[in-house]
Design an enzyme around this catalytic site. Structure first.
Site, PDB file in Angstrom:
ATOM      1  N   ASP A  14       9.999   8.180   5.300  1.00 31.83           N
ATOM      2  CA  ASP A  14       9.767   9.222   6.305  1.00 31.83           C
ATOM      3  C   ASP A  14      11.002   9.259   7.212  1.00 31.83           C
ATOM      4  OD1 ASP A  14       9.538   7.129   8.114  1.00 31.83           O
ATOM      5  OD2 ASP A  14       7.488   7.594   8.747  1.00 31.83           O
ATOM      6  N   CYS A  31       9.643   3.250   6.179  1.00 34.73           N
ATOM      7  CA  CYS A  31       9.232   4.028   7.351  1.00 34.73           C
ATOM      8  C   CYS A  31       9.690   3.249   8.576  1.00 34.73           C
ATOM      9  CB  CYS A  31       7.730   4.304   7.351  1.00 34.73           C
ATOM     10  SG  CYS A  31       6.661   2.859   7.458  1.00 34.73           S
ATOM     11  N   THR A  83       8.183   1.024  10.457  1.00 33.44           N
ATOM     12  CA  THR A  83       7.827  -0.401  10.400  1.00 33.44           C
ATOM     13  C   THR A  83       7.659  -0.942   8.980  1.00 33.44           C
ATOM     14  OG1 THR A  83       5.496   0.198  10.429  1.00 33.44           O
ATOM     15  CG2 THR A  83       6.541  -0.233  12.572  1.00 33.44           C
ATOM     16  N   HIS A 111       4.710 -14.469  -6.318  1.00 33.82           N
ATOM     17  CA  HIS A 111       3.291 -14.790  -6.160  1.00 33.82           C
ATOM     18  C   HIS A 111       2.395 -13.555  -6.227  1.00 33.82           C
ATOM     19  CE1 HIS A 111       3.898 -18.931  -3.983  1.00 33.82           C
ATOM     20  NE2 HIS A 111       4.581 -18.831  -5.117  1.00 33.82           N
ATOM     21  N   HIS A 124      -1.389 -17.452  -9.896  1.00 30.71           N
ATOM     22  CA  HIS A 124      -1.164 -16.211  -9.148  1.00 30.71           C
ATOM     23  C   HIS A 124      -1.777 -15.022  -9.882  1.00 30.71           C
ATOM     24  CE1 HIS A 124       1.304 -18.566  -6.537  1.00 30.71           C
ATOM     25  NE2 HIS A 124       2.076 -18.929  -7.542  1.00 30.71           N
TER      26      HIS A 124
HETATM   27  C1  RB5 Z   1       6.401   7.421  12.425  1.00 31.58           C
HETATM   28  O1  RB5 Z   1       6.691   7.671  13.753  1.00 31.58           O
HETATM   29  C2  RB5 Z   1       5.949   5.983  12.246  1.00 31.58           C
HETATM   30  O2  RB5 Z   1       4.621   5.861  12.636  1.00 31.58           O
HETATM   31  C3  RB5 Z   1       6.138   5.562  10.795  1.00 31.58           C
HETATM   32  O3  RB5 Z   1       7.479   5.646  10.472  1.00 31.58           O
HETATM   33  C4  RB5 Z   1       5.717   4.170  10.421  1.00 31.58           C
HETATM   34  O4  RB5 Z   1       6.252   3.208  11.254  1.00 31.58           O
HETATM   35  C5  RB5 Z   1       4.278   3.983  10.186  1.00 31.58           C
HETATM   36  O5  RB5 Z   1       3.798   2.909   9.830  1.00 31.58           O
END
Ligand code: RB5
Length: 146
Positions: A8, A66, A68, A99, A134
């Site tokens: 994203d 993304c 995170t 694993h 595993h």
């Molecule tokens: C988008 O702002 C953010 O929520 C997305 O990139 C991500 O971190 C979601 O888990």
């Protein structure tokens, strides 16, 4: 390897760099977007596209980025047969393969620097699933899907 990538707006810049890196290694890369021009997008759209390509054996592995790496892994894991792992260090990257036999790697484009994510991808791609106990554990996860 055949690797499907998706990101994203929180990961699109790193995706472009990772594509260059993977193509340099000789991997076959499938880019499911987004592009910088797309602006703010919804990460599940890209997570599901990549996960479905992996589940359909159109790609061997998926890499999602993304902000995170968390939302991507949650969404990708809803596709049957997908084992998605959010990874922020090289040790966990190796173990995700050894694993968990993770077939989708989810990375953070906001909290993990590109150089670290490249090391993570390298560690993930060079590790091998160890099977044995595993596999028994993965079978229990697969049972929960059916
Ligand atoms: C988008 O702002 C953010 O929520 C997305 O990139 C991500 O971190 C979601 O888990």
């Amino acid at each position: 390897m055949r690797i499907a990538l998706g990101a994203d707006h929180g990961g699109v810049e790193q995706k472009e760099a990772l594509i260059t890196y993977l193509e340099g290694r000789g991997d076959e890369v499938f880019d499911f977007g987004a592009t910088r021009a797309d602006g703010s997008v919804d990460y599940p759209d890209y997570a599901l596209a990549v996960a479905r390509a992996v589940a359909a054996d159109e790609a061997d592995l998926g890499i999602l980025i993304c902000g995170t790496g968390i939302g991507m892994a949650i969404a990708a894991g809803k596709v049957k047969g997908i084992r998605a792992a959010t990874v922020t260090d090289t040790g966990a990257a190796s173990l995700a393969r050894q694993h968990n036999n993770a077939n989708v790697l989810a990375l953070s484009g906001r909290f993990t620097p590109l150089a670290t994510n490249i090391e993570i991808v390298e560690a993930y791609l060079s590790a091998e699933f160890e099977g044995g106990r595993h596999q028994r554990r993965l079978d229990k996860i697969a049972d929960a899907e059916s």
